[in-house]
Scaffold this motif. Structure first.
Motif, PDB file in Angstrom:
ATOM      1  N   ASN A  37       4.255 -21.240 115.295  1.00 26.18           N
ATOM      2  CA  ASN A  37       5.263 -20.399 115.872  1.00 26.18           C
ATOM      3  C   ASN A  37       5.033 -19.893 117.117  1.00 26.18           C
TER       4      ASN A  37
ATOM      5  N   GLY B 234      12.248 -24.375 120.013  1.00 24.78           N
ATOM      6  CA  GLY B 234      11.952 -23.127 119.161  1.00 24.78           C
ATOM      7  C   GLY B 234      11.463 -23.809 117.815  1.00 24.78           C
TER       8      GLY B 234
ATOM      9  N   LYS C  33       7.306 -20.356 120.404  1.00 21.45           N
ATOM     10  CA  LYS C  33       7.838 -19.362 121.332  1.00 21.45           C
ATOM     11  C   LYS C  33       7.579 -19.680 122.682  1.00 21.45           C
TER      12      LYS C  33
ATOM     13  N   ASP D   6      10.215 -16.296 113.003  1.00 22.24           N
ATOM     14  CA  ASP D   6      10.035 -15.086 113.525  1.00 22.24           C
ATOM     15  C   ASP D   6      11.105 -14.775 114.601  1.00 22.24           C
ATOM     16  N   CYS D   7      11.711 -13.888 114.604  1.00 31.39           N
ATOM     17  CA  CYS D   7      12.831 -13.384 115.723  1.00 31.39           C
ATOM     18  C   CYS D   7      12.230 -13.256 117.077  1.00 31.39           C
ATOM     19  N   ASN D   8      12.707 -13.711 117.734  1.00 29.29           N
ATOM     20  CA  ASN D   8      12.397 -13.618 119.494  1.00 29.29           C
ATOM     21  C   ASN D   8      12.611 -12.407 119.960  1.00 29.29           C
ATOM     22  N   SER D   9      11.793 -11.396 120.495  1.00 29.81           N
ATOM     23  CA  SER D   9      11.865 -10.310 120.924  1.00 29.81           C
ATOM     24  C   SER D   9      12.953  -9.487 120.171  1.00 29.81           C
TER      25      SER D   9
ATOM     26  N   GLN E 232       9.394 -22.866 124.634  1.00 28.96           N
ATOM     27  CA  GLN E 232      10.954 -22.823 123.733  1.00 28.96           C
ATOM     28  C   GLN E 232      11.679 -24.166 124.462  1.00 28.96           C
TER      29      GLN E 232
ATOM     30  N   SER F 198      12.067  -7.742 126.330  1.00 29.42           N
ATOM     31  CA  SER F 198      12.642  -9.033 126.287  1.00 29.42           C
ATOM     32  C   SER F 198      11.712 -10.076 127.145  1.00 29.42           C
ATOM     33  N   ALA F 199      11.872 -11.256 127.193  1.00 32.64           N
ATOM     34  CA  ALA F 199      10.966 -12.421 127.773  1.00 32.64           C
ATOM     35  C   ALA F 199      11.132 -11.850 129.444  1.00 32.64           C
TER      36      ALA F 199
ATOM     37  N   SER G 106      16.721  -8.226 121.233  1.00 37.82           N
ATOM     38  CA  SER G 106      17.784  -9.124 121.016  1.00 37.82           C
ATOM     39  C   SER G 106      18.718  -8.374 120.007  1.00 37.82           C
TER      40      SER G 106
ATOM     41  N   GLY H 109      12.202 -18.421 116.225  1.00 34.17           N
ATOM     42  CA  GLY H 109      11.386 -19.497 116.431  1.00 34.17           C
ATOM     43  C   GLY H 109      10.815 -19.854 115.190  1.00 34.17           C
TER      44      GLY H 109
END
Length: 424
Positions: A151, A163, A155, A10-13, A158, A45-46, A17, A137
């Motif tokens: 997952n 990850g 995240k 899974d791609c973070n944000s 992290q 974003s985070a 990103s 992640g």
């Protein structure tokens, strides 16, 4: 038979990103991405999550975002879609069985793979980061539902995990289930959470410990499968090929209120053309179209109107021209003077697979030359970019187009959007 093992990559944000890939100066800047017409926040974003609520209306928080130094982007689906294809291409090249679950997620079957799965996951994570600059992640577990939880843990923690989290260890799995609220389980929505809480099921551990047959009788088979998956019994298989859609919809809110028929017909022409393109991509034909038109429905001072109708096509078709003609005729019948229109949509119905359709000897059918023409249209747009060839009735730029005042460049799909480097 080897024990089943699944991974969720899974791609973070993801949207944020993607914007950062070509703006390294924003690496630690809070970022939000807006919905169509810059309506509300759909991605953060985070760094932005503590500052902005998901779904917050942009016009209400615009000044706050500026004061807090939050960078705002309109949704750039051309960029996000292309970056997604690059990430998924790397995953599919590395792993033999992959299910692309969404634009930023993919399940993979790791059953029977010989090397250390932790090392494999970290190598894949590193390759995706190196080739696309997108952080991911990875959760590993014996079921898809547990992989989703793994997952989530990867995240959330992290720094501690790097990850990557492997939940095949029973103790680690049980500790996470006890710490995870039941609403954090894949497939458990707010309404289901309330019902489960009323039964004393408040954590993922509680759900895993509940009697599966009672869950099935009280709720449905999906909740039963979820409980069994949380215990480590695989009930959900990998879907390598997504099933064909039974309906195809193209719907947008207009960039501004429209009061005359001509721009509404331009918009419905564009929507019908896009829906026909999606229809051909999955190898289907359609027999019916539903056209809808409405005003804004939430302003008490604005006159309201909403209506729709079905248009029967002469034969099963994927011909853009025929679908557009039906859509334009339908919208003309729906249009009424004196209203400010906010949205229209085209819905393709009664779909059938081209290779499963049996022609009728006594009814007309789509000409062979139409298929050749549509194939040529799609080939040109695939090579030179969507919209290179389009119906002449679509104006560019159009007054009905979405508001995207904060959109970034199409860095990877448009020559005009390429980065320019100046020599010093």
């Amino acid at each position: 038979m080897p024990e089943p093992v699944f991974a969720l990559i899974d791609c973070n944000s993801f949207y944020a990103s993607c914007e950062r890939v070509f703006r390294p100066d924003l690496q630690r800047t809070p970022i939000v991405v807006l919905s169509n017409n810059d309506g509300c926040v759909i991605a953060r974003s985070a760094e932005a999550k503590p500052l902005v609520k998901m779904g917050a209306l942009f016009h209400e928080i615009q000044s706050d975002l500026k004061r807090q130094g939050v960078m705002v982007f309109s949704s750039n689906y051309a960029l996000y879609g292309d970056m997604s294809e690059r990430v998924m291409g790397i995953i599919e090249a590395r792993l033999p069985l992959v299910e692309v679950y969404s634009i930023d997620e993919a399940f993979a079957d790791l059953s029977g793979m010989p090397e250390s799965l932790d090392a494999l996951a970290r190598a894949l994570q590193s390759e995706i980061k190196q080739k696309t600059a997108i952080p991911v992640g990875i959760g590993i577990a014996s079921t898809k539902t547990l992989a989703k939880l793994a997952n989530h843990a990867a995240k959330r923690w992290q720094r501690q995990t790097g990850g990557v989290v492997d939940l095949r260890d029973g103790l680690r799995r049980d500790n996470l289930l006890k710490a995870m609220p039941v609403e954090g389980v894949w497939g458990i929505g707010k309404r289901m959470q309330v019902q489960l809480n009323s039964l004393g099921i408040k954590t993922a551990w509680d759900l895993a410990s509940a009697d599966a047959w009672i869950l099935r009788k009280r709720f449905n088979v999906l909740i039963e499968k979820t409980a069994r998956e949380l215990r480590g019994t695989a009930c959900l298989e990998l879907e390598e090929a997504a099933p064909a859609k039974q309906e195809i919809c193209c719907s947008r809110s207009f960039g501004k209120r429209l009061k005359t028929l001509e721009p509404i017909q331009e918009a419905i022409t564009a929507y019908a053309a896009r829906a026909a393109e999606k229809l051909r991509q999955q190898g289907s034909l359609c027999r019916q179209i539903r056209i809808s038109l409405r005003t804004g429905m939430f302003n008490p001072d604005e006159a309201r109107y909403a209506n729709g109708l079905l248009c029967q096509l002469p034969y099963p078709t994927d011909d853009t021209r025929l679908i557009i003609a039906a859509a334009r005729e339908g919208i003309a019948r729906l249009y009424r003077d004196g209203f400010s229109y906010a949205k229209a949509h085209v819905l393709l119905l009664d779909l059938c697979r081209r290779d499963e359709y049996t022609q009728d000897l006594f009814t007309p059918e789509q000409p062979v030359k139409t298929e050749r023409l549509m194939n040529t249209l799609d080939a040109i747009n695939a090579r030179w970019g969507r919209g290179t060839l389009c119906p002449g009735r679509i104006a560019k730029p159009a007054e009905w187009s979405m508001r995207r005042q904060h959109v970034s460049q199409a860095y990877t799909t448009d020559w005009a959007g390429l980065l320019k480097v100046k020599a010093q």
